[in-house]
Write a protein that holds these residues in place. Structure first.
Motif, PDB file in Angstrom:
ATOM      1  N   GLY A 229       0.217  -1.557  -0.344  1.00 51.12           N
ATOM      2  CA  GLY A 229       0.077  -0.213   0.214  1.00 51.12           C
ATOM      3  C   GLY A 229       0.648   0.721  -0.015  1.00 51.12           C
ATOM      4  O   GLY A 229       0.630   2.259  -0.408  1.00 51.12           O
TER       5      GLY A 229
ATOM      6  N   LEU B  92      -3.728   4.879   0.148  1.00 50.81           N
ATOM      7  CA  LEU B  92      -3.362   3.799   0.601  1.00 50.81           C
ATOM      8  C   LEU B  92      -2.475   3.548   1.910  1.00 50.81           C
ATOM      9  O   LEU B  92      -1.598   4.949   1.905  1.00 50.81           O
ATOM     10  CB  LEU B  92      -3.071   2.410   0.013  1.00 50.81           C
TER      11      LEU B  92
ATOM     12  N   SER C 262       0.423  -0.282   6.314  1.00 51.66           N
ATOM     13  CA  SER C 262      -0.147  -1.550   6.421  1.00 51.66           C
ATOM     14  C   SER C 262      -1.362  -1.961   5.890  1.00 51.66           C
ATOM     15  O   SER C 262      -1.134  -3.453   5.952  1.00 51.66           O
ATOM     16  CB  SER C 262      -0.612  -1.043   7.924  1.00 51.66           C
ATOM     17  N   GLN C 263      -1.337  -1.719   4.376  1.00 50.18           N
ATOM     18  CA  GLN C 263      -2.001  -2.615   3.023  1.00 50.18           C
ATOM     19  C   GLN C 263      -0.926  -3.359   2.465  1.00 50.18           C
ATOM     20  O   GLN C 263       0.199  -2.761   1.743  1.00 50.18           O
ATOM     21  CB  GLN C 263      -2.989  -1.536   2.687  1.00 50.18           C
TER      22      GLN C 263
ATOM     23  N   TRP D 129      -7.442  -5.732  -0.988  1.00 47.42           N
ATOM     24  CA  TRP D 129      -6.662  -5.140  -0.191  1.00 47.42           C
ATOM     25  C   TRP D 129      -6.123  -5.478   1.504  1.00 47.42           C
ATOM     26  O   TRP D 129      -7.381  -5.346   1.438  1.00 47.42           O
ATOM     27  CB  TRP D 129      -6.663  -3.580  -0.221  1.00 47.42           C
TER      28      TRP D 129
ATOM     29  N   ASP E 264      -5.616  -5.326   5.467  1.00 46.32           N
ATOM     30  CA  ASP E 264      -5.055  -4.083   6.331  1.00 46.32           C
ATOM     31  C   ASP E 264      -3.841  -5.133   7.418  1.00 46.32           C
ATOM     32  O   ASP E 264      -4.767  -5.437   7.964  1.00 46.32           O
ATOM     33  CB  ASP E 264      -5.859  -3.185   6.656  1.00 46.32           C
TER      34      ASP E 264
ATOM     35  N   THR F 264       3.323  -1.230  10.469  1.00 43.70           N
ATOM     36  CA  THR F 264       3.000  -1.164   9.407  1.00 43.70           C
ATOM     37  C   THR F 264       4.490  -1.981   9.124  1.00 43.70           C
ATOM     38  O   THR F 264       4.792  -2.264   9.451  1.00 43.70           O
ATOM     39  CB  THR F 264       3.344   0.302   9.191  1.00 43.70           C
TER      40      THR F 264
END
Length: 162
Positions: free
Chosen positions: A50, A58, A61-62, A92, A94, A103
């Motif tokens: 992300g 985004l 953490s994605q 996606w 997370d 993250t």
């Protein structure tokens, strides 16, 4: 009460380390999954982060798993979903859901160039046809305390936690 108060910071630190370790194992599992898909489906598949510098909107953490369906770095658009594009393997995900505060801080090559993820070919080797990435790649995860874990992806396809 004093003993509990003294032990609490250690317990919280251990909980954060445990979350970071579990999130790292999840990312390694997803990278190996996309590598396996590349081999079993004879194509080019990728783990897309992300925080990719080429997209916006985004969270770091994605991530999602994708296929380069028509070649030439024709990856699905960030807004595409499983329902709208067959080259999206997972929507996606997370890490912050199951692992609050964790993250993916960077995905970089050995020359410290920021990348959008890790890509695998039909032989299971890691490659990056979209940029001239230098291997190994490193994927760094961080928890709220600043502790980090690093995943290394080599050109031959090995994936390991450093």
């Amino acid at each position: 009460g004093i003993l509990v108060g003294a032990a609490m910071p250690n317990l919280l630190a251990a909980t954060q380390r445990s979350r970071l370790d579990a999130a790292t194992r999840q990312v390694v599992s997803e990278i190996r999954k996309v590598q396996s898909l590349a081999v079993t489906r004879s194509g080019v598949f990728g783990f897309h982060w992300g925080g990719d510098p080429n997209i916006a909107g985004l969270a770091n953490s994605q991530y999602r798993l994708e296929r380069d369906g028509i070649g030439g770095c024709a990856w699905p658009a960030p807004t595409d979903t499983l329902a709208t594009n067959a080259d999206v393997i997972t929507d996606w995900a997370d890490l912050a859901g199951p692992y609050p505060g964790v993250t993916i801080t960077t995905v970089r090559d050995k020359n410290n160039v920021l990348l959008g993820g890790a890509i695998f070919d039909a032989l299971g080797g890691s490659m990056n046809p979209c940029t001239a990435a230098a291997f190994p790649l490193t994927i760094t995860l961080m928890d709220p305390s600043g502790a980090t874990r690093t995943i290394e992806v080599r050109s031959a396809g090995s994936v390991r936690i450093q």
